[in-house]
Scaffold this motif. Structure first.
Motif, PDB file in Angstrom:
ATOM      1  N   PHE A  20       0.831  -1.205   0.000  1.00 45.38           N
ATOM      2  CA  PHE A  20       0.000   0.000   0.000  1.00 45.38           C
ATOM      3  C   PHE A  20       0.868   1.260   0.000  1.00 45.38           C
ATOM      4  O   PHE A  20       0.596   2.216  -0.724  1.00 45.38           O
ATOM      5  N   SER A  21       1.934   1.259   0.803  1.00 46.16           N
ATOM      6  CA  SER A  21       2.809   2.433   0.823  1.00 46.16           C
ATOM      7  C   SER A  21       3.571   2.576  -0.488  1.00 46.16           C
ATOM      8  O   SER A  21       3.805   3.688  -0.954  1.00 46.16           O
ATOM      9  N   MET A  22       3.932   1.453  -1.108  1.00 46.66           N
ATOM     10  CA  MET A  22       4.588   1.525  -2.409  1.00 46.66           C
ATOM     11  C   MET A  22       3.661   2.136  -3.454  1.00 46.66           C
ATOM     12  O   MET A  22       4.090   2.936  -4.287  1.00 46.66           O
ATOM     13  N   VAL A  23       2.386   1.783  -3.397  1.00 42.83           N
ATOM     14  CA  VAL A  23       1.405   2.343  -4.330  1.00 42.83           C
ATOM     15  C   VAL A  23       1.247   3.843  -4.099  1.00 42.83           C
ATOM     16  O   VAL A  23       1.214   4.633  -5.059  1.00 42.83           O
ATOM     17  N   ILE A  24       1.163   4.258  -2.838  1.00 42.85           N
ATOM     18  CA  ILE A  24       1.025   5.688  -2.529  1.00 42.85           C
ATOM     19  C   ILE A  24       2.222   6.468  -3.053  1.00 42.85           C
ATOM     20  O   ILE A  24       2.077   7.510  -3.690  1.00 42.85           O
ATOM     21  N   VAL A  25       3.427   5.945  -2.795  1.00 42.51           N
ATOM     22  CA  VAL A  25       4.646   6.627  -3.246  1.00 42.51           C
ATOM     23  C   VAL A  25       4.716   6.643  -4.772  1.00 42.51           C
ATOM     24  O   VAL A  25       5.099   7.651  -5.372  1.00 42.51           O
ATOM     25  N   ALA A  26       4.314   5.549  -5.407  1.00 42.87           N
ATOM     26  CA  ALA A  26       4.350   5.499  -6.872  1.00 42.87           C
ATOM     27  C   ALA A  26       3.336   6.466  -7.491  1.00 42.87           C
ATOM     28  O   ALA A  26       3.615   7.094  -8.516  1.00 42.87           O
ATOM     29  N   LEU A  27       2.164   6.586  -6.879  1.00 53.93           N
ATOM     30  CA  LEU A  27       1.137   7.467  -7.428  1.00 53.93           C
ATOM     31  C   LEU A  27       1.420   8.946  -7.205  1.00 53.93           C
ATOM     32  O   LEU A  27       1.170   9.773  -8.081  1.00 53.93           O
ATOM     33  N   PHE A  28       1.914   9.278  -6.017  1.00 48.56           N
ATOM     34  CA  PHE A  28       2.027  10.687  -5.645  1.00 48.56           C
ATOM     35  C   PHE A  28       3.450  11.216  -5.598  1.00 48.56           C
ATOM     36  O   PHE A  28       3.660  12.360  -5.241  1.00 48.56           O
ATOM     37  N   ALA A  30       7.905  10.447  -4.875  1.00 54.69           N
ATOM     38  CA  ALA A  30       8.793   9.932  -3.837  1.00 54.69           C
ATOM     39  C   ALA A  30       9.411  11.053  -3.014  1.00 54.69           C
ATOM     40  O   ALA A  30      10.572  10.995  -2.646  1.00 54.69           O
ATOM     41  N   SER A  31       8.637  12.069  -2.710  1.00 57.99           N
ATOM     42  CA  SER A  31       9.155  13.156  -1.878  1.00 57.99           C
ATOM     43  C   SER A  31       9.111  12.737  -0.414  1.00 57.99           C
ATOM     44  O   SER A  31       8.380  11.824  -0.030  1.00 57.99           O
ATOM     45  N   LEU A  32       9.894  13.400   0.401  1.00 61.36           N
ATOM     46  CA  LEU A  32       9.948  13.072   1.823  1.00 61.36           C
ATOM     47  C   LEU A  32       8.596  13.229   2.518  1.00 61.36           C
ATOM     48  O   LEU A  32       8.192  12.343   3.279  1.00 61.36           O
ATOM     49  N   PRO A  33       7.837  14.308   2.258  1.00 61.17           N
ATOM     50  CA  PRO A  33       6.513  14.395   2.886  1.00 61.17           C
ATOM     51  C   PRO A  33       5.567  13.267   2.451  1.00 61.17           C
ATOM     52  O   PRO A  33       4.783  12.766   3.258  1.00 61.17           O
ATOM     53  N   MET A  34       5.650  12.848   1.202  1.00 64.24           N
ATOM     54  CA  MET A  34       4.772  11.769   0.735  1.00 64.24           C
ATOM     55  C   MET A  34       5.164  10.430   1.352  1.00 64.24           C
ATOM     56  O   MET A  34       4.299   9.623   1.683  1.00 64.24           O
ATOM     57  N   ILE A  35       6.452  10.200   1.541  1.00 66.54           N
ATOM     58  CA  ILE A  35       6.898   8.965   2.191  1.00 66.54           C
ATOM     59  C   ILE A  35       6.448   8.964   3.645  1.00 66.54           C
ATOM     60  O   ILE A  35       5.974   7.946   4.158  1.00 66.54           O
ATOM     61  N   THR A  36       6.562  10.105   4.306  1.00 66.54           N
ATOM     62  CA  THR A  36       6.091  10.224   5.682  1.00 66.54           C
ATOM     63  C   THR A  36       4.591   9.969   5.757  1.00 66.54           C
ATOM     64  O   THR A  36       4.114   9.252   6.644  1.00 66.54           O
ATOM     65  N   PHE A  37       3.838  10.528   4.831  1.00 66.89           N
ATOM     66  CA  PHE A  37       2.396  10.304   4.776  1.00 66.89           C
ATOM     67  C   PHE A  37       2.084   8.832   4.538  1.00 66.89           C
ATOM     68  O   PHE A  37       1.203   8.260   5.181  1.00 66.89           O
ATOM     69  N   ALA A  38       2.806   8.201   3.614  1.00 62.98           N
ATOM     70  CA  ALA A  38       2.562   6.791   3.297  1.00 62.98           C
ATOM     71  C   ALA A  38       2.827   5.898   4.504  1.00 62.98           C
ATOM     72  O   ALA A  38       2.052   4.981   4.799  1.00 62.98           O
ATOM     73  N   LEU A 113      12.557   3.412  -3.609  1.00 63.67           N
ATOM     74  CA  LEU A 113      11.251   4.065  -3.745  1.00 63.67           C
ATOM     75  C   LEU A 113      11.174   5.402  -3.013  1.00 63.67           C
ATOM     76  O   LEU A 113      10.093   5.867  -2.705  1.00 63.67           O
ATOM     77  N   THR A 114      12.320   5.983  -2.705  1.00 64.06           N
ATOM     78  CA  THR A 114      12.321   7.275  -2.028  1.00 64.06           C
ATOM     79  C   THR A 114      13.040   8.303  -2.892  1.00 64.06           C
ATOM     80  O   THR A 114      13.577   7.983  -3.951  1.00 64.06           O
ATOM     81  N   ASP A 115      13.055   9.514  -2.427  1.00 65.47           N
ATOM     82  CA  ASP A 115      13.710  10.603  -3.133  1.00 65.47           C
ATOM     83  C   ASP A 115      15.211  10.316  -3.224  1.00 65.47           C
ATOM     84  O   ASP A 115      15.876  10.171  -2.198  1.00 65.47           O
ATOM     85  N   PRO A 116      15.775  10.229  -4.413  1.00 68.28           N
ATOM     86  CA  PRO A 116      17.204   9.922  -4.541  1.00 68.28           C
ATOM     87  C   PRO A 116      18.109  11.052  -4.037  1.00 68.28           C
ATOM     88  O   PRO A 116      19.290  10.833  -3.797  1.00 68.28           O
ATOM     89  N   ASN A 117      17.550  12.229  -3.846  1.00 65.11           N
ATOM     90  CA  ASN A 117      18.342  13.358  -3.354  1.00 65.11           C
ATOM     91  C   ASN A 117      18.424  13.397  -1.831  1.00 65.11           C
ATOM     92  O   ASN A 117      19.156  14.214  -1.286  1.00 65.11           O
ATOM     93  N   VAL A 118      17.655  12.545  -1.161  1.00 68.20           N
ATOM     94  CA  VAL A 118      17.672  12.481   0.303  1.00 68.20           C
ATOM     95  C   VAL A 118      18.406  11.205   0.697  1.00 68.20           C
ATOM     96  O   VAL A 118      18.006  10.107   0.329  1.00 68.20           O
ATOM     97  N   VAL A 119      19.490  11.361   1.430  1.00 60.41           N
ATOM     98  CA  VAL A 119      20.289  10.203   1.835  1.00 60.41           C
ATOM     99  C   VAL A 119      19.635   9.545   3.038  1.00 60.41           C
ATOM    100  O   VAL A 119      19.227  10.211   3.983  1.00 60.41           O
ATOM    101  N   SER A 120      19.522   8.230   2.976  1.00 60.92           N
ATOM    102  CA  SER A 120      18.996   7.479   4.117  1.00 60.92           C
ATOM    103  C   SER A 120      19.802   6.201   4.264  1.00 60.92           C
ATOM    104  O   SER A 120      20.486   5.763   3.335  1.00 60.92           O
ATOM    105  N   TRP A 121      19.713   5.620   5.441  1.00 64.66           N
ATOM    106  CA  TRP A 121      20.475   4.401   5.708  1.00 64.66           C
ATOM    107  C   TRP A 121      20.061   3.274   4.771  1.00 64.66           C
ATOM    108  O   TRP A 121      20.898   2.508   4.309  1.00 64.66           O
TER     109      TRP A 121
END
Length: 171
Positions: A20-28, A30-38, A113-121
């Motif tokens: 479900f979160s993958m669908v939300i991120v794919a539809l809207f 891969a920005s940080l606020p959208m990932i947080t929302f998902a 599936l996240t913003d490539p400009n935001v570094v994460s572990w």
């Protein structure tokens, strides 16, 4: 009204969270606020169910009945009597949910599936997985960082439970 809210909660509970979160991120996007929302939209049900069950359990106890008999309003009963006694399991569940959200974001980042400009572990682990045999530290160090962070948040939640639990205040 309560039953409708519980059915709504159950709807979100039966959805496969990662899918479900993958669908939300794919539809809207891969920005940080959208990932947080998902992550939030798939994770809130656990805290809602714990909160409801604690309120239903506590509202039947004698001290709540005594407060109601002494003329306390519903708002005072909820916020001054029931909520302080319901907080410990809610806080522990919330801390566990924060740890799960960190793991969830790391998983989404690992999958790209996240913003490539935001570094994460998770992104670091995902981008270095091809070097795991030659330079294992490139995936071990971010993995340990995730582990230590989730463990620390869980311990903080347990400490808050001990500090806020009215049953443990005598100690």
């Amino acid at each position: 009204m309560e039953e409708a809210l519980m059915r709504f909660t159950e709807f979100f509970q039966v959805l496969p969270t990662l899918l479900f979160s993958m669908v939300i991120v794919a539809l809207f996007g891969a920005s940080l606020p959208m990932i947080t929302f998902a992550i939030g939209i798939v994770s809130w049900t656990a805290v809602a169910r714990i909160t409801r069950s604690e309120f239903l359990r506590i509202r039947e106890l004698e001290y709540v009945t005594a407060s109601r008999a002494s003329g306390a309003s519903n708002a005072k009963l909820m916020f001054r009597v029931i909520l302080p006694n319901a907080l410990p399991p809610i806080i522990v569940q919330s801390a566990l949910m924060v740890g799960s959200a960190i793991l969830f974001e790391a998983g989404l980042s690992f999958l790209g599936l996240t913003d490539p400009n935001v570094v994460s572990w998770g992104q670091i682990i995902g981008s270095n997985r091809q070097y795991i045999l030659e330079s294992s530290f490139t995936v071990t160090i971010p993995g340990l960082a995730i582990f230590i962070t989730v463990l620390a948040i869980s311990l903080v939640g347990d400490g808050l439970n001990d500090a806020l639990n009215p049953k443990l205040r005598q100690r």
